[in-house]
Write a protein that holds these residues in place. Structure first.
Motif, PDB file in Angstrom:
ATOM      1  N   ASP A  17       0.806  -1.217   0.000  1.00  0.00           N
ATOM      2  CA  ASP A  17       0.000   0.000   0.000  1.00  0.00           C
ATOM      3  C   ASP A  17       0.841   1.269   0.000  1.00  0.00           C
ATOM      4  N   VAL A  18       2.174   1.149   0.074  1.00  0.00           N
ATOM      5  CA  VAL A  18       3.059   2.312   0.067  1.00  0.00           C
ATOM      6  C   VAL A  18       3.603   2.521  -1.347  1.00  0.00           C
ATOM      7  N   THR A  19       3.365   3.694  -1.892  1.00  0.00           N
ATOM      8  CA  THR A  19       3.914   4.049  -3.200  1.00  0.00           C
ATOM      9  C   THR A  19       5.366   4.449  -3.032  1.00  0.00           C
ATOM     10  N   VAL A  20       6.256   3.817  -3.796  1.00  0.00           N
ATOM     11  CA  VAL A  20       7.692   4.050  -3.652  1.00  0.00           C
ATOM     12  C   VAL A  20       8.246   4.720  -4.907  1.00  0.00           C
ATOM     13  N   HIS A  21       8.968   5.798  -4.703  1.00  0.00           N
ATOM     14  CA  HIS A  21       9.703   6.462  -5.777  1.00  0.00           C
ATOM     15  C   HIS A  21      11.186   6.263  -5.476  1.00  0.00           C
ATOM     16  N   ALA A  22      11.869   5.490  -6.311  1.00  0.00           N
ATOM     17  CA  ALA A  22      13.289   5.197  -6.110  1.00  0.00           C
ATOM     18  C   ALA A  22      14.126   6.035  -7.066  1.00  0.00           C
ATOM     19  N   GLU A  23      15.198   6.602  -6.545  1.00  0.00           N
ATOM     20  CA  GLU A  23      16.040   7.480  -7.352  1.00  0.00           C
ATOM     21  C   GLU A  23      17.510   7.220  -7.046  1.00  0.00           C
ATOM     22  N   ALA A  24      18.237   6.779  -8.059  1.00  0.00           N
ATOM     23  CA  ALA A  24      19.683   6.606  -7.951  1.00  0.00           C
ATOM     24  C   ALA A  24      20.343   7.770  -8.682  1.00  0.00           C
ATOM     25  N   GLU A  25      21.054   8.589  -7.946  1.00  0.00           N
ATOM     26  CA  GLU A  25      21.645   9.804  -8.509  1.00  0.00           C
ATOM     27  C   GLU A  25      23.158   9.709  -8.555  1.00  0.00           C
ATOM     28  N   HIS A  26      23.740  10.162  -9.653  1.00  0.00           N
ATOM     29  CA  HIS A  26      25.190  10.252  -9.774  1.00  0.00           C
ATOM     30  C   HIS A  26      25.616  11.614  -9.228  1.00  0.00           C
ATOM     31  N   THR A  27      25.769  11.696  -7.918  1.00  0.00           N
ATOM     32  CA  THR A  27      26.068  12.965  -7.263  1.00  0.00           C
ATOM     33  C   THR A  27      26.619  12.677  -5.873  1.00  0.00           C
ATOM     34  N   ARG A  28      26.991  13.721  -5.175  1.00  0.00           N
ATOM     35  CA  ARG A  28      27.415  13.575  -3.787  1.00  0.00           C
ATOM     36  C   ARG A  28      26.199  13.276  -2.909  1.00  0.00           C
ATOM     37  N   PRO A  29      26.353  12.404  -1.900  1.00  0.00           N
ATOM     38  CA  PRO A  29      25.213  12.071  -1.045  1.00  0.00           C
ATOM     39  C   PRO A  29      24.545  13.276  -0.405  1.00  0.00           C
TER      40      PRO A  29
END
Length: 297
Positions: free
Chosen positions: A235-247
């Motif tokens: 029931d939880v909508t998840v938006h996953a994002e892998a970014e090429h950047t500094r944390p």
């Protein structure tokens, strides 16, 4: 036994905001709320005080607690509430309280000194010593700020909750962070924004033409970690994002529209004392929404 949400009060505006946030969280979770004020030599409520030098701090502490109790009861009358003065220094008192708490909530960025004993070094010392999740709440963060604004930019508590953001380091065990973040999102009926920041090494060997590019590798690794949790929380909508950047950059961007930011703190076995990482320190300085710091192996 049901473990309470515990709030450390010191009279600062930050700690009052922390009490309000904790009351709303207790209502969302169906947990009791415990308010504490700690100070060295502070007599208990039941003890008779005759020395003026003890009466003044006790009266001030009692005023702080009574004021917070009245405000919390007015805001969340259904929450089971207790309050106590503790005659110990703030850090050991709060560390001890955390051992039997489901969650510890403190004010963030207080004034220091007598008006902000839970700010700065004291709050940091508590965060780095406990395994219980700790939520830091900044002054001015109100119930309406947990919700998305209307089309005209005006926020309302009747609107949906803002997303819960969680920053992940795939080199470590993230189960405790994801458990906390998914529960928080489900309790709010809010989406979860999972962020993973990756960077290429200084030197990189050649790859075969059939190999996936680095971004695809990062996205696959993030999805692989999240998939079991998606199944557990459908029931939880998840938006996953892998970014090429500094944390730090990824975390600050994710927190801009979040109602809660979840960060990890690695437990260093055998180390003297504890510490928060660079990302957590920067988030505490720059993020306006509450920050949950979750210890992990």
């Amino acid at each position: 036994m049901v473990r309470p949400i515990v709030v450390g009060l010191d009279g600062s505006r930050e700690s009052v905001c922390a009490a309000h946030w904790a009351a709303r969280e207790a209502a969302r979770r169906g947990l009791p709320l415990r308010l504490v004020h700690a100070g060295e030599g502070m007599p208990k409520d039941s003890e008779t005080v005759s020395l003026p030098e003890l009466k003044v701090p006790q009266c001030r502490a009692r005023t702080i607690l009574d004021g917070a109790v009245d405000q919390v009861r007015a805001q969340c009358p259904s929450v089971r509430l207790t309050a106590e003065l503790i005659g110990r220094l703030p850090v050991p008192a709060l560390v001890a309280e955390a051992e039997s708490a489901e969650l510890l909530v403190l004010g963030s960025q207080g004034f220091g000194g007598l008006g902000g004993l839970l700010a700065g070094s004291v709050a940091t010392a508590v965060v780095t010593r406990v395994r219980t999740p700790v939520v830091l709440v900044r002054e001015g963060f109100a119930a309406v700020d947990e919700h998305v604004p209307n089309g005209d930019g005006q926020a309302s508590v009747g609107n949906p909750y803002r997303p819960v953001a969680v920053a992940l380091d795939l080199a470590h065990d993230c189960d405790s962070l994801l458990d906390f973040a998914f529960e928080a999102a489900r309790n709010r009926a809010a989406p979860l924004h999972a962020v993973y920041a990756w960077r290429l090494p200084h030197t990189r060997t050649g790859t075969d033409e059939g190999d996936m590019p680095a971004r695809s590798d990062a996205e696959w690794a993030l999805d692989s970690m999240l998939d079991p949790w998606r199944d557990k929380y459908p029931d939880v909508t998840v938006h996953a994002e892998a970014e090429h950047t500094r944390p730090v950059h990824a975390v600050l961007r994710a927190a801009e529209h979040a109602g809660l930011l979840v960060l990890g703190r690695e437990i260093r076995r055998g180390a003297v004392g504890g510490r928060t990482g660079h990302v957590t320190r920067m988030a505490i300085q720059h993020v306006s929404c509450p920050i949950a710091v979750v210890a992990h192996e």
